[in-house]
Scaffold this motif. Structure first.
Motif, PDB file in Angstrom:
ATOM      1  N   ASP A 105       0.881  -1.154  -0.141  1.00 19.93           N
ATOM      2  CA  ASP A 105      -0.136  -0.013   0.074  1.00 19.93           C
ATOM      3  C   ASP A 105       0.713   1.354   0.068  1.00 19.93           C
ATOM      4  N   LEU A 106       2.002   1.307   0.726  1.00 24.86           N
ATOM      5  CA  LEU A 106       2.917   2.557   0.864  1.00 24.86           C
ATOM      6  C   LEU A 106       3.511   2.648  -0.612  1.00 24.86           C
ATOM      7  N   TYR A 107       3.798   1.591  -1.268  1.00 29.91           N
ATOM      8  CA  TYR A 107       4.561   1.716  -2.628  1.00 29.91           C
ATOM      9  C   TYR A 107       3.482   2.259  -3.590  1.00 29.91           C
ATOM     10  N   CYS A 108       2.432   1.836  -3.376  1.00 33.08           N
ATOM     11  CA  CYS A 108       1.245   2.265  -4.309  1.00 33.08           C
ATOM     12  C   CYS A 108       0.880   3.626  -3.941  1.00 33.08           C
ATOM     13  N   HIS A 109       0.988   3.962  -2.826  1.00 33.97           N
ATOM     14  CA  HIS A 109       0.794   5.677  -2.407  1.00 33.97           C
ATOM     15  C   HIS A 109       2.004   6.445  -3.035  1.00 33.97           C
ATOM     16  N   PHE A 110       3.148   6.106  -2.998  1.00 31.60           N
ATOM     17  CA  PHE A 110       4.297   6.706  -3.525  1.00 31.60           C
ATOM     18  C   PHE A 110       4.030   7.017  -5.215  1.00 31.60           C
ATOM     19  N   VAL A 111       3.609   6.099  -5.555  1.00 34.33           N
ATOM     20  CA  VAL A 111       3.470   5.873  -7.124  1.00 34.33           C
ATOM     21  C   VAL A 111       2.231   6.433  -7.684  1.00 34.33           C
ATOM     22  N   ALA A 112       1.196   6.458  -6.928  1.00 35.77           N
ATOM     23  CA  ALA A 112       0.027   6.731  -7.456  1.00 35.77           C
ATOM     24  C   ALA A 112      -0.965   7.401  -6.617  1.00 35.77           C
ATOM     25  N   GLY A 113      -1.032   7.179  -5.323  1.00 33.26           N
ATOM     26  CA  GLY A 113      -1.777   7.901  -4.411  1.00 33.26           C
ATOM     27  C   GLY A 113      -1.410   9.254  -4.115  1.00 33.26           C
ATOM     28  N   LEU A 114      -0.154   9.685  -4.566  1.00 32.95           N
ATOM     29  CA  LEU A 114       0.286  10.931  -4.493  1.00 32.95           C
ATOM     30  C   LEU A 114      -0.323  11.774  -5.724  1.00 32.95           C
ATOM     31  N   VAL A 115      -0.217  10.936  -6.786  1.00 32.11           N
ATOM     32  CA  VAL A 115      -0.773  11.522  -7.915  1.00 32.11           C
ATOM     33  C   VAL A 115      -2.314  12.048  -7.718  1.00 32.11           C
ATOM     34  N   GLY A 116      -2.971  11.241  -7.098  1.00 30.94           N
ATOM     35  CA  GLY A 116      -4.563  11.754  -6.772  1.00 30.94           C
ATOM     36  C   GLY A 116      -4.599  12.902  -5.830  1.00 30.94           C
ATOM     37  N   GLU A 117      -3.585  12.916  -4.840  1.00 32.94           N
ATOM     38  CA  GLU A 117      -3.486  13.968  -4.008  1.00 32.94           C
ATOM     39  C   GLU A 117      -3.070  15.254  -4.875  1.00 32.94           C
ATOM     40  N   GLY A 118      -2.308  15.096  -5.901  1.00 29.08           N
ATOM     41  CA  GLY A 118      -1.816  16.374  -6.527  1.00 29.08           C
ATOM     42  C   GLY A 118      -2.881  16.988  -7.492  1.00 29.08           C
ATOM     43  N   LEU A 119      -3.717  15.996  -8.320  1.00 34.06           N
ATOM     44  CA  LEU A 119      -4.886  16.459  -9.122  1.00 34.06           C
ATOM     45  C   LEU A 119      -5.610  17.150  -8.429  1.00 34.06           C
TER      46      LEU A 119
END
Length: 556
Positions: free
Chosen positions: A185-199
Motif C-alpha cells: 500500500d505504501l509503494y502504491c501511495h508513493f507512485v499513484a496515491g500522491l498523483v491523486g492528491e496532486g490532481l
C-alpha cells in the motif's frame, strides 16, 4: 482495429460497435484545447512540443487531459510530464542505484533549473526523449501560478523520495520484494496515491473545483491506489520478464508453496501447446496460484467504494470525465482478470470497443455507480464457492451495490427501460400511472370548463352562484350539527358522572329569567351601544346566578 476485429465487434458486440460510431462521428469534446490557445498554451511552439510529448507518453490519459477546462488542461499536462519523467528515471534498469537515487530525491529541484536535461537513460527506454528535451517542460512549468507550482513540486519531491527508498530496499541480490500488505500500500501511495492528491490540489488551485476537494487526501489516495493496483496485477507477466516484483510476499508466500513471486506462473499451463491460452494447473501450485490471484484482486477492489465517494465531490463536467474514465476501465479490467489464468502469462486488456462504450457512459456519478454495480454482478457470478475468499468477495461486492442503491435508488429511474425486476419499481410505476391519470383527468375537466365559460358566460355565473349557495348551506348545517352534537355530548357526560342539574341548563334558565325581568323593566334602549351594554348585563347576571347555585351545591 483491423477489418476482422470490426466484423467481430459488429456481430458479437453490436452495442459496442454502435458506441464506436457514436464516439467517432457524433461526440464533441467537452472542451477543445486547440480552440482556447491562450489558456492551453497551444499558441506557443514550446507548449505544442509538450502536447506532443503527452501524446508520445500516454495513450489513455492524453485524450481526457486535452478536454479539461481552461488552463487546467495545460497545468495537468505539465504535471503529467513531470511525473512521467520521474517515473522514467525510476524504471530505467540501466541506471545504477548510486546514480538513480540522488536524481530521484533531487528531481523536484531540477524544475527550477532552466535548461536542465538528462540524456543518460538507456537507449531502449521508451520515454527517453522526454528527458532529453526536459528543458521545454521546465520552461512551461515556470509559467504556472505559484499555487500550481507548489503542488507539483511538493508531489514530485515526496514521490521521488518514496521511489528512492524502495530502490534502496531493492538494491540487493534478490531485488525489491514487498514483504507485507502495508509495504504494498505504501509503494502504491508513493507512485499513484500522491498523483491523486496532486490532481485534487490542482483542481482547487485553478478554481475549477472547490477547495474542499483538495482536502480529501484519503479519498484522493484511494483513487490512485485503485488504478495502480489494477495495473500492477495486469502487468504481472511483463514485470516478471523484466525481473520486477511488486506483489506482497504476505499474499503469494503465505503457505510456503512459492519461494518467489515469479514462481506463481507455475500455477498455469497452456490449454494446448502453442495456443497462447492458459488454464489453471491441476496441481497444488495451480490451486495456490488461483487463490493468490483472487486475494490480490480482492485487495484492489476494496478501494472501489471510496472511488465512488470521491466522484460525488466533483462538479465540473470535464474534471468528472477525466477522473471517471480510467476508473470505469479499471473496474472492467478487474472483472476481466478475475479467475483468468492468462494474467500470469500475458498482458490482459479490455476490448477497445468496450473502452469506448465505457467512456460514453462515464458522464455522471449515477451512471458510474451503476457501471460499478454491473461489473460487481459479473464478478459475483465468477466467484467460486470453494474460494477461501468467497465471503470477503461477497462483502466487497455487496458494499458497491449497497452504496449505489443508497445514493441512487434503482427504483427512481430516468428512462422506462429496466431489465432487472424490482418490486419497488412496480410500486413506483403504479403510483406514477395513477398520478398521471388524475392529472390528465383534471386537465380535461379544466379545459371543458374554460370552453363552457367562453360559450355561455351567463350560465357560468349562475353556476358559480349556485355553488356558493350550496357551500354556504353546507357550512351552516355543519355548524348546527356540531353545536347539537356538543350539547348532547355534554348532557351524556354530566348525567353519567355527576348529580343534579347540569350548569348549562341552569345558565339557560337563569338567562331566560333575567332577560324576562329586564324586558318588563324596559331596560333596552334604542342606541346600539346601550343595547350591547344591556345584553352584557343579562349574561353577567345569569352567570352570577349559576355560579351562586353551584357554590351552594358544593358547600351542601
Amino acid at each position: 482495429m483491423g477489418v476482422g476485429t470490426w466484423v467481430k465487434t459488429a456481430i458479437f458486440y453490436p452495442d459496442e460497435f454502435r458506441a464506436i460510431f457514436a464516439y467517432t462521428i457524433w461526440r464533441d469534446p467537452v472542451h477543445d484545447f486547440k480552440r482556447n490557445p491562450a489558456e492551453s498554451g497551444y499558441d506557443r511552439e514550446r507548449m505544442r512540443q509538450c502536447w506532443q510529448f503527452l501524446d508520445m507518453t500516454s495513450r489513455s490519459f492524453a485524450a481526457v487531459i486535452k478536454e479539461l477546462k481552461g488552463e487546467l488542461c495545460r497545468v495537468i499536462c505539465i504535471f503529467y510530464l513531470v511525473l512521467r519523467a520521474l517515473d522514467t528515471v525510476e524504471d530505467d534498469m540501466t541506471l545504477p542505484p548510486k546514480k538513480k537515487i540522488p536524481l530521484l530525491i533531487d528531481f523536484h529541484k531540477k524544475l527550477y533549473e532552466p535548461g536542465w536535461t538528462f540524456s543518460e537513460s538507456g537507449p531502449n527506454e521508451k520515454d527517453r526523449q522526454l528527458l532529453v528535451q526536459f528543458d521545454k517542460v521546465i520552461d512551461e512549468y515556470q509559467l504556472l501560478s505559484e499555487g500550481c507550482k507548489a503542488v507539483i513540486s511538493d508531489i514530485c519531491a515526496r514521490m521521488g523520495a518514496g521511489m528512492a527508498s524502495y530502490i534502496e530496499l531493492g538494491d540487493s541480490p534478490v531485488g525489491l520484494t514487498m514483504q507485507s500488505w502495508t509495504d504494498y500500500d505504501l509503494y502504491c501511495h508513493f507512485v499513484a496515491g500522491l498523483v491523486g492528491e496532486g490532481l485534487s490540489g490542482l483542481f482547487a488551485q485553478t478554481g475549477i473545483e472547490s477547495p474542499m476537494v483538495a482536502a480529501q487526501l484519503s479519498l484522493s489516495n484511494h483513487m490512485g491506489l485503485f488504478l495502480q493496483k489494477t495495473n500492477i496485477i495486469r502487468d504481472y507477466a511483463e514485470d516478471v520478464n523484466e525481473s520486477r516484483s511488486f506483489w506482497p510476499k504476505e499474499c503469494w508466500g503465505a503457505n510456503g508453496i512459492f519461494k518467489h513471486e515469479n514462481e506463481v506462473q507455475l500455477g498455469v499451463v497452456e490449454t494446448k501447446k502453442g495456443s497462447g491460452k492458459y488454464k489453471w494447473a491441476d496441481t497444488p501450485e495451480g490451486k495456490e496460484a488461483r487463490v493468490i490471484m483472487s486475494t490480490i484482486l480482492l485487495d484492489a477492489l476494496s478501494h472501489a467504494v471510496h472511488v465512488l465517494e470521491y466522484m460525488l465531490l466533483l462538479h465540473d463536467q470535464s474534471v468528472f470525465n477525466f477522473c471517471a474514465t480510467p476508473q470505469v476501465m479499471a473496474i472492467a479490467t478487474l472483472e476481466l482478470m478475475l479467475d483468468n489464468p492468462d494474467v500470469l502469462k500475458k498482458n490482459v486488456k479490455i476490448r477497445k470497443s468496450l473502452a469506448v462504450s465505457l467512456i460514453l457512459r462515464a458522464v455522471n456519478p449515477r451512471d458510474v455507480a451503476y457501471t460499478f454495480v454491473e461489473y460487481a454482478r459479473f464478478m459475483h457470478k465468477k466467484i467460486r464457492a470453494d474460494d477461501p475468499n468467497y465471503v470477503r468477495w461477497c462483502v466487497e461486492l455487496g458494499r458497491i451495490e449497497a452504496w449505489a442503491e443508497g445514493k441512487f435508488p434503482s427504483y427512481v429511474r430516468t428512462s422506462k427501460k429496466q431489465d432487472i425486476f424490482d418490486v419497488r419499481v412496480a410500486m413506483y410505476e403504479k403510483w406514477a400511472a395513477s398520478r398521471a391519470e388524475k392529472v390528465e383527468h383534471y386537465q380535461v375537466e379544466n379545459s371543458l370548463r374554460r370552453k363552457l365559460e367562453i360559450a355561455n358566460p351567463a350560465a357560468t355565473r349562475s353556476e358559480t352562484k349556485m355553488i356558493m349557495l350550496i357551500t354556504f348551506g353546507v357550512t351552516i348545517f355543519m355548524m348546527f350539527f356540531l353545536v347539537i352534537f356538543g350539547v348532547l355530548s355534554w348532557f351524556v357526560f354530566w348525567y353519567t358522572f355527576a348529580e343534579g342539574t347540569d350548569p348549562l341548563t341552569l345558565f339557560v334558565r337563569a338567562l331566560w329569567k333575567v332577560a324576562s325581568e329586564t324586558l318588563k323593566t324596559h331596560r333596552f334602549n334604542t342606541g346600539f351601544w346601550d343595547q350591547w351594554g344591556t345584553l352584557k348585563y343579562v349574561f353577567n347576571e345569569a352567570g352570577d346566578i349559576v355560579s351562586y347555585q353551584m357554590q351552594n351545591r358544593v358547600s351542601s
